[in-house]
Enzyme design. Structure first.
Site, PDB file in Angstrom:
ATOM      1  N   CYS A 121      36.860  15.445   7.879  1.00 28.95           N
ATOM      2  CA  CYS A 121      35.599  16.168   7.708  1.00 28.95           C
ATOM      3  C   CYS A 121      35.890  17.656   7.549  1.00 28.95           C
ATOM      4  O   CYS A 121      36.737  18.209   8.255  1.00 28.95           O
ATOM      5  CB  CYS A 121      34.699  15.937   8.923  1.00 28.95           C
ATOM      6  N   HIS A 163      28.937   8.728   6.139  1.00 26.56           N
ATOM      7  CA  HIS A 163      29.521   9.864   6.858  1.00 26.56           C
ATOM      8  C   HIS A 163      28.621  11.093   6.721  1.00 26.56           C
ATOM      9  O   HIS A 163      28.302  11.763   7.715  1.00 26.56           O
ATOM     10  CB  HIS A 163      30.917  10.147   6.288  1.00 26.56           C
ATOM     11  N   GLU A 164      28.222  11.398   5.479  1.00 28.27           N
ATOM     12  CA  GLU A 164      27.400  12.586   5.257  1.00 28.27           C
ATOM     13  C   GLU A 164      25.997  12.417   5.831  1.00 28.27           C
ATOM     14  O   GLU A 164      25.411  13.376   6.353  1.00 28.27           O
ATOM     15  CB  GLU A 164      27.336  12.921   3.764  1.00 28.27           C
ATOM     16  N   HIS A 167      25.560  13.441   9.394  1.00 27.67           N
ATOM     17  CA  HIS A 167      25.351  14.875   9.637  1.00 27.67           C
ATOM     18  C   HIS A 167      23.868  15.220   9.710  1.00 27.67           C
ATOM     19  O   HIS A 167      23.480  16.163  10.414  1.00 27.67           O
ATOM     20  CB  HIS A 167      26.005  15.705   8.528  1.00 27.67           C
TER      21      HIS A 167
END
Length: 201
Positions: A121, A163-164, A167
């Protein structure tokens, strides 16, 4: 109808509203990417009500900052902006391939099959650890012009999107790591603190 990443990319190439910016490193990126320990990374992002030129310019600046950091994905909270906006580009070597811009993304389905793959990341530079995620997903989102889209993704693209999207909810990939010994070693080796990880079940 849901489309593949390749189909969406081809559609973007044929339109005038692509988000192409040079895939080269800038001496000074337009946006600062915050790192583990920064409180801004733990705040939830808000949905974007109307997609405007300001939204598109933010996406371009995110891409410029991502390319400078040699990353393949970036979420707005990583640059301190709490909006549901992601940019992804898995083809950094091809200047003509447009990136993927996801606004207000929502996963509608995830495969029962899972796989384990090493993740990194831009907000935790140097740290790479295995994370378990669904192999394939289906999602809906709005593109850079505000148009509703649907998409199916698997493999690296599915993992990158998940993954994004984490966030957007204040979750970092290290929160999903189950190898405690490996996690502690990687964090220590790269100057990060275990206390800044918020493990999720």
């Amino acid at each position: 109808m849901a489309g593949s990443f390749a189909q969406l990319a081809r559609a973007a190439e044929q339109s005038r509203d692509t988000m192409l910016v040079p895939k080269t490193a800038l001496e000074t990126p337009p946006l600062e990417i915050h790192t583990l320990g920064a409180e801004v990374l733990r705040q939830s992002a808000r949905r974007i009500g109307k997609v405007t030129e300001q939204t598109r310019e933010l996406a371009r600046d995110m891409l410029r900052s991502m390319y400078t950091a040699k990353g393949i994905g970036l979420a707005a909270p990583q640059v301190g902006i709490h909006q549901q906006l992601l940019v992804i580009d898995l083809d950094l070597e091809n200047a003509a391939t447009p990136p993927l811009v996801l606004i207000n993304p929502e996963i509608s389905a995830a495969s029962a099959s899972i796989d384990t793959y090493e993740e990194g990341c831009l907000s935790i530079p140097g740290v790479y650890l295995d994370v378990v995620r669904p192999t394939a997903i289906e999602l809906s989102f709005r593109d850079e012009m505000g148009r509703p889209r649907k998409m199916k993704a698997d493999g690296l693209m599915a993992r990158c999107i998940q993954h994004e999207m984490d966030h957007l909810n204040g979750v970092l990939f290290v929160d999903r790591v189950t190898d405690e010994a490996g996690l502690q070693k990687e964090l220590k080796d790269h100057g990060f603190q275990r206390q800044h990880v918020q493990s999720v079940s």
